[in-house]
Design a protein around this motif. Structure first.
Motif, PDB file in Angstrom:
ATOM      1  N   ILE A 100     -11.871  -7.667  14.200  1.00  0.00           N
ATOM      2  CA  ILE A 100     -10.870  -7.018  13.338  1.00  0.00           C
ATOM      3  C   ILE A 100     -10.025  -8.061  12.620  1.00  0.00           C
ATOM      4  N   TYR A 101      -9.583  -9.085  13.345  1.00  0.00           N
ATOM      5  CA  TYR A 101      -8.823 -10.157  12.686  1.00  0.00           C
ATOM      6  C   TYR A 101      -9.665 -10.856  11.618  1.00  0.00           C
ATOM      7  N   ASN A 102     -10.939 -11.046  11.901  1.00  0.00           N
ATOM      8  CA  ASN A 102     -11.823 -11.694  10.941  1.00  0.00           C
ATOM      9  C   ASN A 102     -12.016 -10.832   9.693  1.00  0.00           C
ATOM     10  N   ASP A 103     -12.218  -9.530   9.897  1.00  0.00           N
ATOM     11  CA  ASP A 103     -12.498  -8.628   8.774  1.00  0.00           C
ATOM     12  C   ASP A 103     -11.238  -8.213   8.016  1.00  0.00           C
ATOM     13  N   PHE A 104     -10.076  -8.266   8.678  1.00  0.00           N
ATOM     14  CA  PHE A 104      -8.825  -7.797   8.082  1.00  0.00           C
ATOM     15  C   PHE A 104      -7.710  -8.813   8.359  1.00  0.00           C
ATOM     16  N   PRO A 105      -7.673  -9.901   7.617  1.00  0.00           N
ATOM     17  CA  PRO A 105      -6.732 -10.993   7.895  1.00  0.00           C
ATOM     18  C   PRO A 105      -5.258 -10.590   7.809  1.00  0.00           C
ATOM     19  N   VAL A 106      -4.946  -9.458   7.191  1.00  0.00           N
ATOM     20  CA  VAL A 106      -3.563  -9.017   7.053  1.00  0.00           C
ATOM     21  C   VAL A 106      -2.983  -8.519   8.390  1.00  0.00           C
ATOM     22  N   CYS A 107      -3.829  -8.315   9.385  1.00  0.00           N
ATOM     23  CA  CYS A 107      -3.375  -7.816  10.692  1.00  0.00           C
ATOM     24  C   CYS A 107      -2.421  -8.817  11.345  1.00  0.00           C
ATOM     25  N   GLN A 118     -16.359   0.844  11.263  1.00  0.00           N
ATOM     26  CA  GLN A 118     -17.638   0.129  11.162  1.00  0.00           C
ATOM     27  C   GLN A 118     -17.586  -1.203  11.917  1.00  0.00           C
ATOM     28  N   THR A 119     -16.457  -1.881  11.893  1.00  0.00           N
ATOM     29  CA  THR A 119     -16.293  -3.129  12.643  1.00  0.00           C
ATOM     30  C   THR A 119     -16.415  -2.859  14.142  1.00  0.00           C
ATOM     31  N   VAL A 120     -15.734  -1.819  14.612  1.00  0.00           N
ATOM     32  CA  VAL A 120     -15.800  -1.467  16.033  1.00  0.00           C
ATOM     33  C   VAL A 120     -17.228  -1.074  16.409  1.00  0.00           C
ATOM     34  N   SER A 121     -17.855  -0.273  15.593  1.00  0.00           N
ATOM     35  CA  SER A 121     -19.226   0.173  15.854  1.00  0.00           C
ATOM     36  C   SER A 121     -20.192  -1.006  15.962  1.00  0.00           C
ATOM     37  N   ALA A 125       0.831  -1.202   0.000  1.00  0.00           N
ATOM     38  CA  ALA A 125       0.000   0.000   0.000  1.00  0.00           C
ATOM     39  C   ALA A 125       0.867   1.255   0.000  1.00  0.00           C
ATOM     40  N   ALA A 126       1.944   1.233   0.764  1.00  0.00           N
ATOM     41  CA  ALA A 126       2.823   2.402   0.846  1.00  0.00           C
ATOM     42  C   ALA A 126       3.424   2.738  -0.520  1.00  0.00           C
ATOM     43  N   PHE A 127       3.751   1.720  -1.285  1.00  0.00           N
ATOM     44  CA  PHE A 127       4.366   1.963  -2.595  1.00  0.00           C
ATOM     45  C   PHE A 127       3.337   2.188  -3.696  1.00  0.00           C
ATOM     46  N   SER A 128       2.184   1.540  -3.602  1.00  0.00           N
ATOM     47  CA  SER A 128       1.183   1.656  -4.673  1.00  0.00           C
ATOM     48  C   SER A 128       0.256   2.847  -4.503  1.00  0.00           C
ATOM     49  N   ASP A 129       0.136   3.368  -3.260  1.00  0.00           N
ATOM     50  CA  ASP A 129      -0.801   4.465  -2.960  1.00  0.00           C
ATOM     51  C   ASP A 129      -2.230   4.071  -3.339  1.00  0.00           C
ATOM     52  N   ASP A 130      -2.559   2.800  -3.098  1.00  0.00           N
ATOM     53  CA  ASP A 130      -3.868   2.253  -3.472  1.00  0.00           C
ATOM     54  C   ASP A 130      -4.599   1.811  -2.213  1.00  0.00           C
ATOM     55  N   VAL A 131      -5.763   2.405  -1.969  1.00  0.00           N
ATOM     56  CA  VAL A 131      -6.541   2.098  -0.763  1.00  0.00           C
ATOM     57  C   VAL A 131      -6.928   0.623  -0.692  1.00  0.00           C
ATOM     58  N   LYS A 132      -7.026  -0.050  -1.826  1.00  0.00           N
ATOM     59  CA  LYS A 132      -7.378  -1.475  -1.825  1.00  0.00           C
ATOM     60  C   LYS A 132      -6.248  -2.340  -1.254  1.00  0.00           C
ATOM     61  N   GLU A 133      -5.048  -1.781  -1.145  1.00  0.00           N
ATOM     62  CA  GLU A 133      -3.893  -2.508  -0.630  1.00  0.00           C
ATOM     63  C   GLU A 133      -3.702  -2.325   0.880  1.00  0.00           C
ATOM     64  N   THR A 134      -4.522  -1.475   1.497  1.00  0.00           N
ATOM     65  CA  THR A 134      -4.329  -1.170   2.910  1.00  0.00           C
ATOM     66  C   THR A 134      -5.546  -1.597   3.722  1.00  0.00           C
ATOM     67  N   ILE A 135      -5.552  -1.227   4.980  1.00  0.00           N
ATOM     68  CA  ILE A 135      -6.688  -1.472   5.861  1.00  0.00           C
ATOM     69  C   ILE A 135      -7.488  -0.181   5.893  1.00  0.00           C
ATOM     70  N   ASN A 136      -8.668  -0.215   5.352  1.00  0.00           N
ATOM     71  CA  ASN A 136      -9.503   0.979   5.232  1.00  0.00           C
ATOM     72  C   ASN A 136     -10.011   1.405   6.611  1.00  0.00           C
ATOM     73  N   TYR A 137      -9.700   2.639   7.008  1.00  0.00           N
ATOM     74  CA  TYR A 137     -10.057   3.133   8.338  1.00  0.00           C
ATOM     75  C   TYR A 137     -11.559   3.145   8.566  1.00  0.00           C
ATOM     76  N   LEU A 138     -12.309   3.507   7.539  1.00  0.00           N
ATOM     77  CA  LEU A 138     -13.769   3.519   7.661  1.00  0.00           C
ATOM     78  C   LEU A 138     -14.282   2.117   7.976  1.00  0.00           C
ATOM     79  N   ASN A 139     -13.728   1.124   7.322  1.00  0.00           N
ATOM     80  CA  ASN A 139     -14.169  -0.244   7.564  1.00  0.00           C
ATOM     81  C   ASN A 139     -13.817  -0.702   8.978  1.00  0.00           C
ATOM     82  N   VAL A 140     -12.659  -0.265   9.485  1.00  0.00           N
ATOM     83  CA  VAL A 140     -12.298  -0.596  10.871  1.00  0.00           C
ATOM     84  C   VAL A 140     -13.297   0.050  11.824  1.00  0.00           C
TER      85      VAL A 140
END
Length: 118
Positions: free
Chosen positions: A84-91, A60-63, A43-58
């Motif tokens: 969070i682990y379930n929704d974002f396996p890259v963690c 929503q998971t907490v909410s 994500a850092a190199f591609s500047d692509d939100v699909k490569e990172t953990i989307n803050y809005l989605n986090v």
């Protein structure tokens, strides 16, 4: 290979967690802090939100987890971590702090907090 740390700080919720029946009816104000550690070099190199953990989605998971009643904050924090682990396996590591503001303890107190990590 460096990891990235993402922090969502002082998310505020009105929720119905507590040992006392009145707490589960009236509710209280809660603050939640989440720290996520993950390898997000792509994500850092591609500047692509699909490569990172989307803050809005986090958020929503907490909410979603804060909307479920619990008797103790330890349960709330553990559920948020598992979701969070379930929704974002890259963690690789997740730390959650849940604070109940002005808890009914018979005196003036700002908050009580529980921090869990996994």
């Amino acid at each position: 290979m460096a990891n990235t740390i993402i922090e969502l700080e002082n998310m505020e919720f009105q929720a119905f967690h507590g040992c006392y029946p009145l707490e589960q009816v009236v509710g209280n104000r809660f603050l939640v802090n989440v720290t996520i550690e993950a390898n997000l070099q792509n994500a850092a190199f591609s500047d692509d939100v699909k490569e990172t953990i989307n803050y809005l989605n986090v958020y929503q998971t907490v909410s979603r987890e804060m909307a479920k009643k619990s008797h103790i904050l330890e349960n709330v924090a553990a559920r948020i971590i598992d979701a969070i682990y379930n929704d974002f396996p890259v963690c690789e590591k997740v730390t959650v702090k849940v604070s109940k503001m002005a808890p009914p303890l018979g005196g003036k107190i700002e908050k009580v907090s529980v921090t869990s990590c996994k």
